[in-house]
Design a protein around this motif. Structure first.
Motif, PDB file in Angstrom:
ATOM      1  N   TYR A  32       0.831  -1.207   0.000  1.00  0.00           N
ATOM      2  CA  TYR A  32       0.000   0.000   0.000  1.00  0.00           C
ATOM      3  C   TYR A  32       0.865   1.258   0.000  1.00  0.00           C
ATOM      4  N   GLU A  33       1.923   1.235   0.816  1.00  0.00           N
ATOM      5  CA  GLU A  33       2.793   2.401   0.951  1.00  0.00           C
ATOM      6  C   GLU A  33       3.472   2.751  -0.375  1.00  0.00           C
ATOM      7  N   PHE A  89       1.046   4.466  -2.681  1.00  0.00           N
ATOM      8  CA  PHE A  89       0.853   5.855  -2.273  1.00  0.00           C
ATOM      9  C   PHE A  89       2.036   6.723  -2.703  1.00  0.00           C
ATOM     10  N   ASN A  90       3.250   6.249  -2.443  1.00  0.00           N
ATOM     11  CA  ASN A  90       4.446   7.034  -2.748  1.00  0.00           C
ATOM     12  C   ASN A  90       4.665   7.207  -4.251  1.00  0.00           C
ATOM     13  N   ASN A 106       2.183   9.653  -5.714  1.00  0.00           N
ATOM     14  CA  ASN A 106       2.569  11.041  -5.430  1.00  0.00           C
ATOM     15  C   ASN A 106       3.610  11.546  -6.427  1.00  0.00           C
ATOM     16  N   GLY A 124      -3.398   2.425  -2.344  1.00  0.00           N
ATOM     17  CA  GLY A 124      -2.461   3.485  -1.988  1.00  0.00           C
ATOM     18  C   GLY A 124      -2.506   4.627  -2.985  1.00  0.00           C
ATOM     19  N   ALA A 125      -2.649   4.278  -4.275  1.00  0.00           N
ATOM     20  CA  ALA A 125      -2.735   5.304  -5.323  1.00  0.00           C
ATOM     21  C   ALA A 125      -3.986   6.152  -5.151  1.00  0.00           C
ATOM     22  N   LYS A 180      -5.575   6.756  -2.388  1.00  0.00           N
ATOM     23  CA  LYS A 180      -5.361   7.616  -1.222  1.00  0.00           C
ATOM     24  C   LYS A 180      -4.531   8.847  -1.604  1.00  0.00           C
ATOM     25  N   ALA A 181      -3.482   8.629  -2.412  1.00  0.00           N
ATOM     26  CA  ALA A 181      -2.620   9.747  -2.832  1.00  0.00           C
ATOM     27  C   ALA A 181      -3.388  10.725  -3.711  1.00  0.00           C
ATOM     28  N   SER A 215      -5.644  12.752  -1.607  1.00  0.00           N
ATOM     29  CA  SER A 215      -4.923  13.667  -0.722  1.00  0.00           C
ATOM     30  C   SER A 215      -4.490  14.935  -1.448  1.00  0.00           C
TER      31      SER A 215
END
Length: 331
Positions: free
Chosen positions: A219-220, A223-224, A227, A249-250, A252-253, A256
């Motif tokens: 997941y991390e 997300f990273n 971003n 994760g994507a 969530k990014a 955000s």
């Protein structure tokens, strides 16, 4: 201490029948099995596992090597393994490598130490080691394969599945498509990247190489990496993540940064884990028959452990594109 002979006397059967009830229940008539099980319960009998192992040189135990126990996809595969194992009188030991090569090698040594009768790998980092072990012990590979190996394998066609997912985005009108891959050192990472490229070639779509970024199936990392993609001058309109955890994760990014899914950016995942229906919007994804993969892998391993002939060494199960709400047509 209650002995097997005490159970046999109570149930009015032979000790061999009691042994069959414990090790091969499908060979015993239901009425007889009922009497034996009743006697076992009444006498509170517990088999001497160590003594049985010394007699048969079998542990009735198998090891399943998992790359990341926290990944919910593997929990479904493990349930499939456990279901068949329990039905055949085997216990399952789960060993998590946490993607560590040394841990994987250490778990393989358990076979050499006769602490298990066979092993199922849900991923492989050291293919040479596994090939060596395969020539000495019953070994099955689930979820992926080793090129040129004779190890029995159960998986889907990851290249075809990734091509299908990418094609879906293209058919929705997306041309600026980002891909968050798994580790390119893994077979799964390589195959899903191949499928992505095949779909682009089929539809004559050219994608800027900067839109193809490597994650690690967590997941991390999704997300990273997302971003990074959101920092580009020209944003992707669609994103294909090589597994659902990275897709979540994507999403969530994207949220955000105050973009909308799917109105601004469509997202598609891979695996169809439970969380894909919990996230908002629900995730479009490729569904793998995870439970069935585990079932088949354990079935093959039992055949190997019983020295039965396996008709074919590679089994490809069907995947399916699950369309939900995370992708829309490009306006």
């Amino acid at each position: 201490m209650v002995r097997i002979v005490d159970v046999a006397k109570r149930a009015n059967v032979s000790t061999a029948t009691v042994s069959r009830v414990l090790s091969n229940p499908h060979t015993v008539r239901k009425e007889t099995m009922g009497r034996v099980l009743k006697a076992i319960k009444e006498l509170d009998y517990h088999p001497n596992i160590l003594a049985r192992q010394l007699r048969t040189l079998k542990t009735k135990t198998v090891i399943v090597v998992v790359p990341d126990i926290s990944n919910p996809f593997f929990s479904k595969v493990l349930r499939g393994v456990e279901y068949v194992a329990a039905a055949n009188g085997y216990q399952v030991l789960i060993k998590d490598t946490t993607n560590d090569l040394e841990l994987e090698s250490g778990y393989v040594d358990l076979l050499r130490q006769k602490k298990a009768d066979g092993m199922i790998f849900l991923t492989v980092m050291n293919s040479e080691l596994v090939n060596i072990v395969e020539n000495q012990y019953p070994v099955v590979l689930a979820c992926e394969y080793i090129e040129g190996s004779s190890i029995p394998t159960v998986s889907i066609d990851n290249i075809s599945a990734a091509r299908k997912a990418t094609e879906y985005l293209i058919q929705l009108g997306h041309r600026q498509i980002a891909f968050i891959s798994g580790p390119t050192t893994s077979v799964l990472g390589q195959d899903r990247l191949k499928g992505f490229y095949q779909a682009l070639a089929q539809y004559n779509v050219t994608v800027d190489p900067v839109l193809i970024q490597e994650g690690d199936f967590t997941y991390e990392s999704g997300f990273n990496v997302m971003n990074k993609l959101l920092a580009l001058n020209q944003l992707p309109t669609g994103v294909f993540a090589a597994n659902d955890e990275m897709a979540l994760g994507a999403i969530k990014a994207i949220k955000s940064k105050h973009f909308r899914v799917p109105a601004d950016i469509s997202v598609i995942g891979f695996d169809n884990i439970k969380f894909s229906t919990i996230v908002e919007p629900e995730l479009t994804t490729i569904a793998q028959p995870a439970f069935e993969i585990g079932n088949k892998a354990m079935d093959l391993l039992i055949k190997l452990m019983k020295n039965k002939k396996i008709i074919r060494s590679q089994y490809i199960l069907d995947d399916k594109l699950i369309i939900r709400n995370s992708c829309v047509k490009k306006v």
